[in-house]
Design a protein around this motif. Structure first.
Motif, PDB file in Angstrom:
ATOM      1  N   ILE A 199      50.520 -14.184   9.635  1.00  0.00           N
ATOM      2  CA  ILE A 199      49.836 -15.057   8.685  1.00  0.00           C
ATOM      3  C   ILE A 199      49.232 -14.190   7.594  1.00  0.00           C
ATOM      4  O   ILE A 199      48.437 -13.291   7.877  1.00  0.00           O
ATOM      5  CB  ILE A 199      48.729 -15.878   9.379  1.00  0.00           C
ATOM      6  CG1 ILE A 199      49.324 -16.771  10.468  1.00  0.00           C
ATOM      7  CG2 ILE A 199      47.970 -16.719   8.352  1.00  0.00           C
ATOM      8  CD1 ILE A 199      48.281 -17.415  11.368  1.00  0.00           C
ATOM      9  N   LYS A 200      49.635 -14.443   6.361  1.00  0.00           N
ATOM     10  CA  LYS A 200      49.137 -13.673   5.217  1.00  0.00           C
ATOM     11  C   LYS A 200      48.368 -14.614   4.298  1.00  0.00           C
ATOM     12  O   LYS A 200      48.931 -15.599   3.806  1.00  0.00           O
ATOM     13  CB  LYS A 200      50.293 -13.011   4.467  1.00  0.00           C
ATOM     14  CG  LYS A 200      51.138 -12.061   5.315  1.00  0.00           C
ATOM     15  CD  LYS A 200      52.289 -11.492   4.490  1.00  0.00           C
ATOM     16  CE  LYS A 200      53.128 -10.494   5.286  1.00  0.00           C
ATOM     17  NZ  LYS A 200      53.944 -11.158   6.319  1.00  0.00           N
ATOM     18  N   ILE A 201      47.108 -14.314   4.056  1.00  0.00           N
ATOM     19  CA  ILE A 201      46.237 -15.164   3.244  1.00  0.00           C
ATOM     20  C   ILE A 201      45.922 -14.448   1.936  1.00  0.00           C
ATOM     21  O   ILE A 201      45.662 -13.241   1.923  1.00  0.00           O
ATOM     22  CB  ILE A 201      44.937 -15.496   3.990  1.00  0.00           C
ATOM     23  CG1 ILE A 201      45.253 -16.253   5.294  1.00  0.00           C
ATOM     24  CG2 ILE A 201      43.990 -16.328   3.120  1.00  0.00           C
ATOM     25  CD1 ILE A 201      44.046 -16.450   6.195  1.00  0.00           C
ATOM     26  N   GLY A 202      45.932 -15.188   0.832  1.00  0.00           N
ATOM     27  CA  GLY A 202      45.593 -14.615  -0.463  1.00  0.00           C
ATOM     28  C   GLY A 202      45.213 -15.697  -1.459  1.00  0.00           C
ATOM     29  O   GLY A 202      44.967 -16.847  -1.093  1.00  0.00           O
ATOM     30  N   LEU A 203      45.225 -15.329  -2.742  1.00  0.00           N
ATOM     31  CA  LEU A 203      44.778 -16.206  -3.813  1.00  0.00           C
ATOM     32  C   LEU A 203      45.825 -16.265  -4.917  1.00  0.00           C
ATOM     33  O   LEU A 203      46.728 -15.432  -4.985  1.00  0.00           O
ATOM     34  CB  LEU A 203      43.455 -15.690  -4.405  1.00  0.00           C
ATOM     35  CG  LEU A 203      42.355 -15.288  -3.410  1.00  0.00           C
ATOM     36  CD1 LEU A 203      41.171 -14.689  -4.159  1.00  0.00           C
ATOM     37  CD2 LEU A 203      41.923 -16.478  -2.567  1.00  0.00           C
ATOM     38  N   THR A 204      45.681 -17.244  -5.801  1.00  0.00           N
ATOM     39  CA  THR A 204      46.546 -17.311  -6.974  1.00  0.00           C
ATOM     40  C   THR A 204      45.889 -16.501  -8.094  1.00  0.00           C
ATOM     41  O   THR A 204      44.808 -16.837  -8.563  1.00  0.00           O
ATOM     42  CB  THR A 204      46.754 -18.765  -7.430  1.00  0.00           C
ATOM     43  OG1 THR A 204      45.496 -19.368  -7.703  1.00  0.00           O
ATOM     44  CG2 THR A 204      47.459 -19.571  -6.360  1.00  0.00           C
ATOM     45  N   GLY A 205      46.545 -15.433  -8.495  1.00  0.00           N
ATOM     46  CA  GLY A 205      45.998 -14.538  -9.515  1.00  0.00           C
ATOM     47  C   GLY A 205      44.960 -13.595  -8.936  1.00  0.00           C
ATOM     48  O   GLY A 205      44.370 -13.860  -7.885  1.00  0.00           O
ATOM     49  N   TRP A 206      44.746 -12.482  -9.625  1.00  0.00           N
ATOM     50  CA  TRP A 206      43.779 -11.500  -9.131  1.00  0.00           C
ATOM     51  C   TRP A 206      42.680 -11.183 -10.141  1.00  0.00           C
ATOM     52  O   TRP A 206      41.788 -10.404  -9.864  1.00  0.00           O
ATOM     53  CB  TRP A 206      44.489 -10.196  -8.757  1.00  0.00           C
ATOM     54  CG  TRP A 206      45.234  -9.547  -9.896  1.00  0.00           C
ATOM     55  CD1 TRP A 206      44.715  -8.750 -10.889  1.00  0.00           C
ATOM     56  CD2 TRP A 206      46.636  -9.624 -10.163  1.00  0.00           C
ATOM     57  NE1 TRP A 206      45.702  -8.335 -11.753  1.00  0.00           N
ATOM     58  CE2 TRP A 206      46.906  -8.860 -11.333  1.00  0.00           C
ATOM     59  CE3 TRP A 206      47.708 -10.261  -9.523  1.00  0.00           C
ATOM     60  CZ2 TRP A 206      48.179  -8.726 -11.868  1.00  0.00           C
ATOM     61  CZ3 TRP A 206      48.978 -10.122 -10.077  1.00  0.00           C
ATOM     62  CH2 TRP A 206      49.201  -9.361 -11.222  1.00  0.00           C
ATOM     63  N   GLY A 207      42.698 -11.824 -11.289  1.00  0.00           N
ATOM     64  CA  GLY A 207      41.783 -11.425 -12.353  1.00  0.00           C
ATOM     65  C   GLY A 207      40.510 -12.221 -12.478  1.00  0.00           C
ATOM     66  O   GLY A 207      39.672 -11.912 -13.331  1.00  0.00           O
ATOM     67  N   ASP A 208      40.298 -13.254 -11.639  1.00  0.00           N
ATOM     68  CA  ASP A 208      39.163 -14.143 -11.848  1.00  0.00           C
ATOM     69  C   ASP A 208      38.471 -14.500 -10.536  1.00  0.00           C
ATOM     70  O   ASP A 208      38.229 -15.671 -10.233  1.00  0.00           O
ATOM     71  CB  ASP A 208      39.636 -15.409 -12.561  1.00  0.00           C
ATOM     72  CG  ASP A 208      38.484 -16.237 -13.122  1.00  0.00           C
ATOM     73  OD1 ASP A 208      37.421 -15.656 -13.392  1.00  0.00           O
ATOM     74  OD2 ASP A 208      38.653 -17.465 -13.281  1.00  0.00           O
ATOM     75  N   HIS A 209      38.143 -13.475  -9.763  1.00  0.00           N
ATOM     76  CA  HIS A 209      37.469 -13.675  -8.475  1.00  0.00           C
ATOM     77  C   HIS A 209      36.286 -12.712  -8.386  1.00  0.00           C
ATOM     78  O   HIS A 209      36.390 -11.657  -7.745  1.00  0.00           O
ATOM     79  CB  HIS A 209      38.444 -13.448  -7.321  1.00  0.00           C
ATOM     80  CG  HIS A 209      39.714 -14.250  -7.437  1.00  0.00           C
ATOM     81  ND1 HIS A 209      39.741 -15.611  -7.237  1.00  0.00           N
ATOM     82  CD2 HIS A 209      40.992 -13.878  -7.759  1.00  0.00           C
ATOM     83  CE1 HIS A 209      40.987 -16.045  -7.412  1.00  0.00           C
ATOM     84  NE2 HIS A 209      41.758 -15.012  -7.728  1.00  0.00           N
ATOM     85  N   PRO A 210      35.171 -13.029  -9.017  1.00  0.00           N
ATOM     86  CA  PRO A 210      34.060 -12.077  -9.195  1.00  0.00           C
ATOM     87  C   PRO A 210      33.542 -11.442  -7.909  1.00  0.00           C
ATOM     88  O   PRO A 210      33.116 -10.285  -7.928  1.00  0.00           O
ATOM     89  CB  PRO A 210      32.975 -12.929  -9.853  1.00  0.00           C
ATOM     90  CG  PRO A 210      33.708 -14.041 -10.520  1.00  0.00           C
ATOM     91  CD  PRO A 210      34.892 -14.325  -9.656  1.00  0.00           C
ATOM     92  N   THR A 211      33.589 -12.164  -6.803  1.00  0.00           N
ATOM     93  CA  THR A 211      33.020 -11.631  -5.561  1.00  0.00           C
ATOM     94  C   THR A 211      33.854 -10.494  -4.973  1.00  0.00           C
ATOM     95  O   THR A 211      33.398  -9.819  -4.047  1.00  0.00           O
ATOM     96  CB  THR A 211      32.886 -12.740  -4.504  1.00  0.00           C
ATOM     97  OG1 THR A 211      34.183 -13.284  -4.213  1.00  0.00           O
ATOM     98  CG2 THR A 211      31.961 -13.853  -4.993  1.00  0.00           C
ATOM     99  N   LEU A 212      35.041 -10.269  -5.507  1.00  0.00           N
ATOM    100  CA  LEU A 212      35.933  -9.260  -4.930  1.00  0.00           C
ATOM    101  C   LEU A 212      35.831  -7.895  -5.602  1.00  0.00           C
ATOM    102  O   LEU A 212      36.369  -6.922  -5.096  1.00  0.00           O
ATOM    103  CB  LEU A 212      37.390  -9.732  -5.010  1.00  0.00           C
ATOM    104  CG  LEU A 212      37.733 -11.061  -4.345  1.00  0.00           C
ATOM    105  CD1 LEU A 212      39.232 -11.319  -4.453  1.00  0.00           C
ATOM    106  CD2 LEU A 212      37.289 -11.091  -2.888  1.00  0.00           C
ATOM    107  N   TYR A 213      35.154  -7.825  -6.743  1.00  0.00           N
ATOM    108  CA  TYR A 213      35.178  -6.592  -7.523  1.00  0.00           C
ATOM    109  C   TYR A 213      33.854  -5.837  -7.436  1.00  0.00           C
ATOM    110  O   TYR A 213      32.784  -6.420  -7.278  1.00  0.00           O
ATOM    111  CB  TYR A 213      35.461  -6.885  -9.007  1.00  0.00           C
ATOM    112  CG  TYR A 213      36.529  -7.912  -9.256  1.00  0.00           C
ATOM    113  CD1 TYR A 213      37.794  -7.791  -8.692  1.00  0.00           C
ATOM    114  CD2 TYR A 213      36.280  -9.021 -10.061  1.00  0.00           C
ATOM    115  CE1 TYR A 213      38.769  -8.742  -8.923  1.00  0.00           C
ATOM    116  CE2 TYR A 213      37.243  -9.977 -10.297  1.00  0.00           C
ATOM    117  CZ  TYR A 213      38.493  -9.841  -9.720  1.00  0.00           C
ATOM    118  OH  TYR A 213      39.453 -10.786  -9.941  1.00  0.00           O
TER     119      TYR A 213
END
Length: 285
Positions: free
Chosen positions: A2-16
Motif C-alpha cells: 500500500i503506497k499513500i501519497g498526495l496530488t502534487g508536491w508544491g502546496d503542502h506546508p506541513t511537509l516542508y
C-alpha cells in the motif's frame, strides 16, 4: 503493498522545513511519502530535463503517477498546441519514458471529464489511448456515472480488465451525473484510489476559473470517514498486488494530514524515504 501519497508536491506546508526553497519541495515531500501524482502534466507536458531532475531528487524506490495531458483526455477547449495528435502523444510519451528509464514510473493516469459518458465512440477512444500508451501501466478514471449504472457497471469493469487497464477507484461527492460512486474493485495487479473529498456544494458550484480549486476540493475527512477509507484500502489490498492511494482534497491543505492519519490507521511505516530536513536550531545540537 500500500503506497499513500498526495496530488502534487508544491502546496503542502506541513511537509516542508521553514528553510525549504521552492525547488527543494519535492525532496522534502519524499521524506514523508513514497508516491506522488504529477498533476502539472495535465496542463503542460513536462520536459525531459525537468523529469530527470524530479527523478534525481527522490529516493530509488519513489514512484510518480503521471497525469495524462488534457489534450489527450477531451478536457482541452480550442486548438491543440501541437501540429497533430500524433505529435502531442509522442511528446507525452517522451516525457513518460524519462520516468520509466529512471525506474520511477508508477502509472499513467488518464482522467476523463464529466461529460465523457459510456458510449461506443468513447469506448473506442479508450482502446486507442491504451494502444498508444501500451508501454506503460495505464489507470482510467471516469467522472461520469453512466459507466457505473446498474446496466453498465460490470461491463465497465470487465472492459478495463480485458484491456489491462488499472481501475481508478474514487471517493468523491455524490453530486449527480458528473460524479461516480465508490466502487472498490481492482481490475489488474495495481489499483489507484483517488480521494477527492466530499464537498458536494463545491463539486457542483466550483466558482469561476480563478478560484475553482479553492472550492472544489475543500474538505477535511473526519476520523470515522478515514476509518472507512482504511477498510476500503484493506479490501483492495486483498484483490491485487499494489494499492496506490492519492489524496486530492487539498484546497484547505487537509490532504497531507489526512494521508498521515490513514497511514497510522493502517499501521504502515515506509522505509527508504528521503531524510527529513531539520529547521535551524531544531532538536539537540
Amino acid at each position: 503493498m500500500i503506497k499513500i501519497g498526495l496530488t502534487g508536491w508544491g502546496d503542502h506546508p506541513t511537509l516542508y522545513s521553514t528553510a525549504t526553497l521552492s525547488r527543494e519541495k519535492l525532496f522534502d515531500y519524499s521524506g514523508h511519502f513514497p508516491i506522488v501524482e504529477v498533476d502539472s502534466s495535465f496542463y503542460s507536458i513536462p520536459s525531459v530535463q525537468n523529469v530527470e531532475k524530479w527523478c534525481s531528487d527522490t529516493p530509488s524506490n519513489f514512484k510518480f503517477v503521471v497525469k495524462a495531458y488534457q489534450g489527450m483526455t477531451g478536457h482541452l477547449r480550442g486548438d491543440l498546441p501541437f501540429e497533430s495528435r500524433n505529435d502531442m502523444i509522442n511528446a507525452f510519451k517522451e516525457s513518460v519514458d524519462a520516468f520509466k528509464k529512471a525506474g520511477k514510473l508508477g502509472m499513467v493516469l488518464v482522467q476523463f471529464p464529466p461529460w465523457y459518458d459510456c458510449s461506443s465512440k468513447n469506448i473506442l477512444y479508450i482502446r486507442y489511448i491504451k494502444e498508444q500508451l501500451s508501454d506503460y501501466p495505464i489507470a482510467i478514471e471516469f467522472r461520469n456515472q453512466t459507466w457505473y449504472s446498474d446496466a453498465m457497471k460490470e461491463k465497465t469493469l470487465q472492459f478495463l480488465k480485458e484491456n489491462e487497464c488499472i481501475h481508478t477507484v474514487c471517493d468523491e461527492p455524490q453530486a449527480g451525473s458528473g460524479s461516480v460512486p465508490l466502487v472498490p474493485i481492482a481490475t489488474s495487479d495495481k489499483v489507484l484510489l483517488r480521494i477527492h473529498g466530499r464537498n458536494i456544494h463545491g463539486w457542483r458550484n466550483a466558482g469561476n476559473n480563478s478560484n475553482w480549486r479553492e472550492v472544489r476540493f475543500l474538505y477535511d475527512y473526519n476520523e470515522e470517514e478515514l476509518q472507512g477509507l482504511a477498510r476500503c484500502v484493506e479490501d483492495l489490498q486483498q484483490q491485487c498486488k499494489d494499492v496506490f492511494v492519492l489524496f486530492n482534497n487539498n484546497s484547505g491543505h487537509h490532504a497531507a494530514n489526512n494521508a498521515k492519519r490513514l497511514q497510522q490507521i493502517l499501521k504502515i511505516e515506509y522505509s527508504g524515504l528521503s531524510p527529513k530536513q531539520l529547521d535551524m536550531f531544531e532538536g539537540d545540537l
